[in-house]
Design an enzyme around this catalytic site. Structure first.
Site, mmCIF file in Angstrom:
data_model
loop_
_atom_site.group_PDB
_atom_site.id
_atom_site.type_symbol
_atom_site.label_atom_id
_atom_site.label_comp_id
_atom_site.label_asym_id
_atom_site.label_seq_id
_atom_site.Cartn_x
_atom_site.Cartn_y
_atom_site.Cartn_z
ATOM 1 C CG ASN A 190 -9.267 -0.798 11.947
ATOM 2 O OD1 ASN A 190 -7.991 -1.756 11.392
ATOM 3 N ND2 ASN A 190 -9.863 0.672 11.722
ATOM 4 C CG ASP A 199 -0.185 -0.606 2.319
ATOM 5 O OD1 ASP A 199 1.194 0.012 2.233
ATOM 6 O OD2 ASP A 199 -0.800 -0.344 3.755
ATOM 7 C CD GLU A 253 -9.045 1.967 7.572
ATOM 8 O OE1 GLU A 253 -9.002 0.688 8.214
ATOM 9 O OE2 GLU A 253 -8.009 2.600 7.966
ATOM 10 C CG HIS A 266 -6.082 -1.488 8.721
ATOM 11 N ND1 HIS A 266 -6.483 -0.249 9.334
ATOM 12 C CD2 HIS A 266 -4.724 -1.484 8.754
ATOM 13 C CE1 HIS A 266 -5.046 0.225 10.114
ATOM 14 N NE2 HIS A 266 -4.211 -0.852 8.815
HETATM 15 C C1 GLP Z 1 -0.360 0.587 8.880
HETATM 16 C C2 GLP Z 1 -0.020 -0.187 7.463
HETATM 17 C C3 GLP Z 1 -0.659 -1.624 7.631
HETATM 18 C C4 GLP Z 1 -0.236 -2.294 8.785
HETATM 19 C C5 GLP Z 1 -0.434 -1.298 10.126
HETATM 20 C C6 GLP Z 1 0.393 -1.762 11.261
HETATM 21 O O1 GLP Z 1 -2.597 0.772 7.994
HETATM 22 N N1 GLP Z 1 -0.806 0.496 5.876
HETATM 23 O O2 GLP Z 1 -0.054 -2.729 6.501
HETATM 24 O O3 GLP Z 1 -0.052 -3.468 9.093
HETATM 25 O O4 GLP Z 1 -0.063 0.056 9.693
HETATM 26 O O5 GLP Z 1 1.141 -1.166 11.919
HETATM 27 P P1 GLP Z 1 1.893 -1.271 13.137
HETATM 28 O O6 GLP Z 1 2.880 -1.903 12.554
HETATM 29 O O7 GLP Z 1 2.770 -0.080 13.028
HETATM 30 O O8 GLP Z 1 1.531 -0.907 14.050
#
Ligand code: GLP
Length: 281
Positions: free
Chosen positions: A156, A85, A163, A158
């Site tokens: 949440n 992404d 989302e 995702h």
């Molecule tokens: C972002 C990314 C996700 C990731 C998520 C969790 O939103 N788009 O791919 O899994 O954050 O982030 P973290 O690993 O910092 O908790």
């Protein structure tokens, strides 16, 4: 629940889990698993296609990749990558972009050929967004599909930037970010006002097409998301629950993120009978 190094699911009594005492050990086990495939393909003269994630969770996994490259001569010359992404509006060289994140933590530190790196372009003009997303899907197909998809998970539920409520069949698309994600990720941007409100992301359908998925979730903040993903209903309200549909997905946890699982004893019970079952597999 598996605690050994082999992360490969054996029998689908539940979403396969591997619970580690510490996230660093977990990250090293994941890196070892992927490195094993990279080396095996090198011996066969073949490429490997990796789907890569960003966020704080995979940072130690990338650090281990870099260590394996520097100290154990793991080459990435046969690796092709597709990132999950990118924030809408940010080009790959924007300091807060996921493109820059990947360069900082991995791409600039290993011998991955530039031409084999694929990133979504968050700065593509509005009129070209759909075509850009379709082309990304086409490039994944042309590369032979994703062998290994690395995922994190949002609080949440995702995955990528899919989302809650997004279609479980979605392909690469433009998504509006939820309030929860804006809150969780805004620290990186300094303030909510400066944070993009949309992102381009592989769809859930795109992710499920990967031949192998490893989802990493560490720390107490991920307890609810992990509980729903593994034990909750398969539902668009928790995009991570789509992994319940995948035949070769493993969820990699530490003891904090696994703390909310209601059936932990049952998973151990199942795993303790693995040997008896092998004759039926
Ligand atoms: C972002 C990314 C996700 C990731 C998520 C969790 O939103 N788009 O791919 O899994 O954050 O982030 P973290 O690993 O910092 O908790």
């Amino acid at each position: 629940m598996q605690t050994e190094h082999t992360l490969l699911p054996t029998r689908l009594e539940h979403v396969p889990l591997a619970v580690f005492a510490h996230r660093l050990t977990a990250s090293c086990a994941v890196a070892a698993e992927v490195a094993g495939l990279i080396r095996a393909r090198q011996r066969q003269g073949r490429t490997v296609v990796l789907g890569l994630a960003t966020g704080s969770t995979p940072v130690s996994f990338y650090a281990e990749f870099v260590r394996l490259h520097r100290e154990e001569r793991l080459s990435f010359a046969n690796v092709i990558t597709f990132n999950l992404d990118e924030y809408r509006g940010l080009s790959a060289d924007h300091p807060r972009s996921y493109g820059r994140f990947m360069r900082r933590h991995l791409f600039d530190l290993i011998d991955l050929p530039e031409t084999r790196i694929h990133l979504l372009d968050g700065a593509v003009p509005d009129a070209a967004v759909d075509a850009h997303c379709r082309e990304y899907e086409e490039k994944i197909r042309a590369a032979g599909g994703i062998d290994f998809q690395i995922l994190g998970i949002g609080r949440n539920g995702h995955i990528g930037f899919n989302e809650p409520t997004g279609s479980l069949r979605s392909r690469t698309w433009l998504k509006i970010l939820s309030e929860q994600t804006l809150k969780d990720n805004s620290a990186v941007f300094g303030s909510l006002a400066e944070m993009p409100k949309h992102a381009l992301t592989m769809g859930i359908g795109t992710i499920l097409d990967a031949r192998r998925i490893l989802l990493l979730a560490f720390g107490p903040a991920k307890v609810r998301a992990v509980e729903h993903m593994v034990e909750g209903p398969l539902a668009a309200i928790c995009p991570g629950s789509a992994l319940q549909l995948h035949p070769r997905a493993t969820v990699i946890l530490d003891e904090n993120s696994a703390a909310g699982l209601h059936y932990a004893d049952h998973y151990r019970w199942i795993d303790s009978h693995k040997l008896d079952w092998q004759k039926y597999d």
